[in-house]
Write a protein that holds these residues in place. Sequence first.
Motif, short mmCIF file in Angstrom:
data_model
loop_
_atom_site.label_atom_id
_atom_site.label_comp_id
_atom_site.label_asym_id
_atom_site.label_seq_id
_atom_site.Cartn_x
_atom_site.Cartn_y
_atom_site.Cartn_z
N ALA A 450 0.83 -1.21 0.00
CA ALA A 450 0.00 0.00 0.00
C ALA A 450 0.86 1.26 0.00
CB ALA A 450 -0.93 -0.01 1.21
N LEU A 451 1.96 1.24 0.74
CA LEU A 451 2.84 2.42 0.77
C LEU A 451 3.51 2.64 -0.57
CD1 LEU A 451 4.46 2.00 4.31
CD2 LEU A 451 2.78 3.71 3.60
N THR A 466 -3.24 4.76 -0.77
CA THR A 466 -3.35 5.65 0.38
C THR A 466 -4.47 5.20 1.31
OG1 THR A 466 -2.53 7.51 -0.92
CG2 THR A 466 -3.75 8.04 1.09
N ALA A 467 -5.61 4.84 0.73
CA ALA A 467 -6.75 4.40 1.54
C ALA A 467 -6.42 3.13 2.32
CB ALA A 467 -7.97 4.18 0.65
N THR A 473 -3.15 1.28 9.18
CA THR A 473 -2.59 2.05 10.29
C THR A 473 -3.64 2.35 11.35
OG1 THR A 473 -1.00 3.06 8.77
CG2 THR A 473 -1.36 4.16 10.87
N ARG A 474 -4.81 2.74 10.94
CA ARG A 474 -5.86 3.07 11.90
C ARG A 474 -6.36 1.84 12.64
NH1 ARG A 474 -9.35 7.73 8.64
NH2 ARG A 474 -7.77 9.37 8.88
N LEU A 510 -0.33 10.40 2.87
CA LEU A 510 -1.09 9.87 4.00
C LEU A 510 -1.67 10.96 4.88
CD1 LEU A 510 1.29 6.96 5.11
CD2 LEU A 510 -0.80 6.79 3.75
N GLY A 511 -1.04 12.12 4.93
CA GLY A 511 -1.49 13.17 5.83
C GLY A 511 -0.76 13.09 7.16
N ALA A 512 -0.75 14.21 7.87
CA ALA A 512 0.05 14.31 9.08
C ALA A 512 -0.38 13.31 10.16
CB ALA A 512 -0.01 15.74 9.62
#
Length: 529
Positions: A450-451, A466-467, A473-474, A510-512
């Motif tokens: 995914a990365l 990204t999704a 991660t979440r 990915l965002g902060a």
Amino acid sequence: MIGSRRVTGDRPPSPVGEDGLLGSVRVAVDEARTGRWEALNRLVEVLLEVDAVGDEEAAWLALALVAGRPELVVRLDEHARSALWRGEYQEPALWRVSARLSGDLPGPVATVLASMHGDGRIRERAVSTMTGRPRAEAMPFLVLRTVDWVKPVRDQARAGLAMLLADDPAVHLPAVVPVVLRLEARLRAGFAVAQVRAAVFAATEQVWRGLLDSGGRRQRRFVFDIVLAQGGLRLSDLVAIAESDPDVRVRARAAEAACREAVWTRRLDALKRLARSARAEVRVVALTGLVRAGQDAEVAAYLDDDAPLVRAVARDAARRLGTDAREHYRSAVGTGEPASGAIAGLAEIGSVADAPLLQRLLGHGQARLRAQAVRGLRLLDAVGVGEVAALLRDPSPAVVREVTAALRPVAGALPPALAWELLRDGRVELRRAGYRLLRGRGVGVELRAALILAVDADPRLAERGTADATRVTRDAARTAGHRAPQPPLRVTGTEHAELVTLAARAAAALGAETSQRLTGWLTSSRPGG
């Protein structure tokens, strides 16, 4: 220019024309369609500026720009009801609207805006003015008041709507139908819907055909259902609609009605014509009609059709005729240029014993036949990993998709490095194939893939990567948040170092927040740490 006055002498040009206020209205309408309350406030102000000029026809032109977008009409009314032109616009707008409505001859814009006023008495006066001086441009706003929460306002608007639709449906129906369909689900919308349905039912052919030819999909379905119920369409009309309408639901309903009438009247020519349609949903209905008319031989000729339902109907007809459909498919696939429908048909009713017939087609010159052969082997559960994997780099994206779907259940039998090589290939479809083959291989593998994909040059692949990286991660962070130990990444030191590098490279995508969570997870999962 429309809406402008003739310039004589030193008189300045009118500010209302397309380059003046009407142009501003167009801009304000476009912004208000998707903008927030500030954009709606701006639209109200621009409309009031047009009204202030005193050119009635220009005002109607401005309102037509709003009325032509029913979703904006509804939004404007909801906005006025929830927080009437709030902010710095509230006091001036309210004062101007109510003041102009109390005059001898209020302008069109003031009347329409007053119909959305928070005071029921003002709305009632506005409704009276709109019904007394009817214009198609005001009809969408009148429809809104038929679902008003105040009974006197609602009753007056309903009486006006019923009267105007009865008097001149050709003028008012096109303006009313789109808004009524927007309000159809509301609690008090039943009256307006019933009035419109009755008006369409009683309309002339010219009127309802105009409604069918204009408006969106929802309007076409609404009008078509009414006209169909009243028997206003001839067989030739139904056949034409079934063959050419852009909406699948309308095509299917027209085909059903046409075939039903053709069976009753023994119009086999119409059934045979529809059976040749390019649309599968039309062909299957036509063939069903031919079956009811006793034309099994005609129907059995469609054994090799591309549509599964059509093939099923044809096989049923063939059974009644004593034809062995499986032998038919075996014979058809054994030819040099089999129809793709024959390959699909063999996969549907064949067995593993038929696999050699399909394997022979894996090297066929036509990509669609190679793709269908791979699909057939998958359906027969007869995928040979080696021979199918050889097609992973096929020049046809369709073949690559079918090969990927066939290999996913047996991905563990593939060379370990193959999927990673595909994921970094120059062809988009091969990168997508590599990513799909890596799914289900464990959290570490999925995160790494995914990365990599999150920074792909293809926007859709990057969005997918990204999704998925965010989800993985979440999920890990959510486990830790529920006081359960955060799941460790079972990776080697080399793999962990690569994940850290990939995470840093994908941080912007990915965002902060996600990037910070991922960094923390990787830190806590360091091998030997």
